[in-house]
Write a protein that holds these residues in place. Structure first.
Motif, mmCIF file in Angstrom:
data_model
loop_
_atom_site.group_PDB
_atom_site.id
_atom_site.type_symbol
_atom_site.label_atom_id
_atom_site.label_comp_id
_atom_site.label_asym_id
_atom_site.label_seq_id
_atom_site.Cartn_x
_atom_site.Cartn_y
_atom_site.Cartn_z
ATOM 1 N N ALA A 107 35.841 41.190 45.207
ATOM 2 C CA ALA A 107 35.230 40.532 44.046
ATOM 3 C C ALA A 107 35.821 39.137 43.882
ATOM 4 N N VAL A 108 35.007 38.236 43.342
ATOM 5 C CA VAL A 108 35.445 36.885 42.994
ATOM 6 C C VAL A 108 35.219 36.746 41.490
ATOM 7 N N HIS A 109 36.272 36.373 40.769
ATOM 8 C CA HIS A 109 36.210 36.319 39.304
ATOM 9 C C HIS A 109 36.281 34.891 38.764
ATOM 10 N N CYS A 110 35.869 33.915 39.574
ATOM 11 C CA CYS A 110 35.918 32.528 39.118
ATOM 12 C C CYS A 110 34.788 31.744 39.773
ATOM 13 N N ALA A 111 34.548 30.548 39.254
ATOM 14 C CA ALA A 111 33.515 29.656 39.799
ATOM 15 C C ALA A 111 34.049 28.231 39.747
ATOM 16 N N VAL A 112 33.484 27.374 40.570
ATOM 17 C CA VAL A 112 33.875 25.964 40.572
ATOM 18 C C VAL A 112 33.717 25.407 39.156
ATOM 19 N N GLY A 113 34.738 24.700 38.719
ATOM 20 C CA GLY A 113 34.728 24.101 37.388
ATOM 21 C C GLY A 113 35.451 24.915 36.333
ATOM 22 N N ASP A 114 35.706 26.212 36.616
ATOM 23 C CA ASP A 114 36.428 27.032 35.650
ATOM 24 C C ASP A 114 37.833 26.490 35.430
ATOM 25 N N ARG A 115 38.249 26.473 34.189
ATOM 26 C CA ARG A 115 39.649 26.198 33.857
ATOM 27 C C ARG A 115 40.308 27.562 33.709
ATOM 28 N N VAL A 116 41.407 27.765 34.435
ATOM 29 C CA VAL A 116 42.038 29.083 34.453
ATOM 30 C C VAL A 116 43.463 29.005 33.931
ATOM 31 N N ALA A 117 43.859 30.055 33.248
ATOM 32 C CA ALA A 117 45.207 30.173 32.705
ATOM 33 C C ALA A 117 46.085 30.922 33.706
ATOM 34 N N PRO A 118 47.386 30.736 33.619
ATOM 35 C CA PRO A 118 48.285 31.478 34.507
ATOM 36 C C PRO A 118 48.062 32.979 34.364
ATOM 37 N N GLY A 119 48.014 33.668 35.490
ATOM 38 C CA GLY A 119 47.834 35.109 35.480
ATOM 39 C C GLY A 119 46.395 35.571 35.520
ATOM 40 N N ARG A 120 45.434 34.661 35.348
ATOM 41 C CA ARG A 120 44.021 35.083 35.413
ATOM 42 C C ARG A 120 43.695 35.491 36.844
ATOM 43 N N ILE A 121 43.138 36.674 36.993
ATOM 44 C CA ILE A 121 42.775 37.171 38.320
ATOM 45 C C ILE A 121 41.561 36.401 38.816
ATOM 46 N N LEU A 122 41.669 35.885 40.049
ATOM 47 C CA LEU A 122 40.602 35.071 40.624
ATOM 48 C C LEU A 122 39.855 35.776 41.752
ATOM 49 N N VAL A 123 40.563 36.551 42.573
ATOM 50 C CA VAL A 123 39.944 37.203 43.731
ATOM 51 C C VAL A 123 40.600 38.565 43.957
ATOM 52 N N ASP A 124 39.786 39.571 44.309
ATOM 53 C CA ASP A 124 40.275 40.886 44.734
ATOM 54 C C ASP A 124 40.048 40.990 46.239
ATOM 55 N N VAL A 125 41.090 41.399 46.963
ATOM 56 C CA VAL A 125 41.018 41.539 48.422
ATOM 57 C C VAL A 125 41.375 42.974 48.790
ATOM 58 N N VAL A 126 40.597 43.555 49.706
ATOM 59 C CA VAL A 126 40.850 44.901 50.222
ATOM 60 C C VAL A 126 41.291 44.760 51.670
ATOM 61 N N PRO A 127 42.382 45.439 52.082
ATOM 62 C CA PRO A 127 42.817 45.326 53.465
ATOM 63 C C PRO A 127 41.757 45.822 54.447
ATOM 64 N N ARG A 128 41.707 45.192 55.603
ATOM 65 C CA ARG A 128 40.774 45.610 56.638
ATOM 66 C C ARG A 128 41.196 46.970 57.163
ATOM 67 N N GLU A 129 40.246 47.878 57.242
ATOM 68 C CA GLU A 129 40.533 49.221 57.769
ATOM 69 C C GLU A 129 40.818 49.106 59.260
ATOM 70 N N GLU A 130 41.876 49.766 59.683
ATOM 71 C CA GLU A 130 42.177 49.769 61.114
ATOM 72 C C GLU A 130 41.386 50.874 61.771
ATOM 73 N N THR A 131 40.847 50.572 62.918
ATOM 74 C CA THR A 131 40.072 51.594 63.640
ATOM 75 C C THR A 131 41.001 52.359 64.557
ATOM 76 N N PRO A 132 40.814 53.668 64.682
ATOM 77 C CA PRO A 132 41.699 54.494 65.524
ATOM 78 C C PRO A 132 41.529 54.198 66.988
#
Length: 132
Positions: A107-132
């Motif tokens: 998920a992306v929780h921001c857009a160009v032009g947004d003013r953000v405060a310290p601690g505001r979550i901007l991006v969620d990243v999920v680790p790439r699944e390793e294939t067996p």
């Protein structure tokens, strides 16, 4: 110097006055510290500020008051470790937020032009699944 739950630091100057400090890793892994409207480059660092979750996700948050100048990813994008995801500007400095690992943008929780405060979550990243 005391670390607070929100990721900021409480520092005491030589006169006994306490200040809230925000730190961010910038270009070339320099650490920039923002205190009372001033930014000081203090050291080199190898870690970026992310919040890991128990299920393996990580969230990248704003390290200091800033404005979003570029969002370089969208939900579903696959990224490599160290890829720049969002660019922030604070005090006329560019602050790149980079992926802590290879993964997928959840998920992306921001857009160009947004003013953000310290601690505001901007991006969620999920680790790439390793294939067996």
């Amino acid at each position: 110097m005391d670390r607070r739950p929100d990721g900021t630091w409480l520092v005491t100057d030589d006169k006994g006055t306490r200040h809230v400090a925000h730190a961010v890793t910038g270009a070339d892994d320099e650490v920039w510290v923002h205190v009372d409207g001033e930014v000081i480059v203090v050291a080199s660092a190898s870690e970026q500020r992310t919040r890991p979750h128990s299920h393996g996700h990580a969230t990248l948050d704003a390290p200091m008051p800033a404005q979003v100048t570029a969002v370089l990813v969208a939900p579903g994008d696959v990224v490599e470790a160290g890829a720049t995801l969002v660019l922030l500007e604070a005090m006329k400095m560019e602050l790149p937020l980079k992926s802590p690992f290879a993964g997928r943008i959840e998920a992306v929780h921001c857009a160009v032009g947004d003013r953000v405060a310290p601690g505001r979550i901007l991006v969620d990243v999920v680790p790439r699944e390793e294939t067996p």
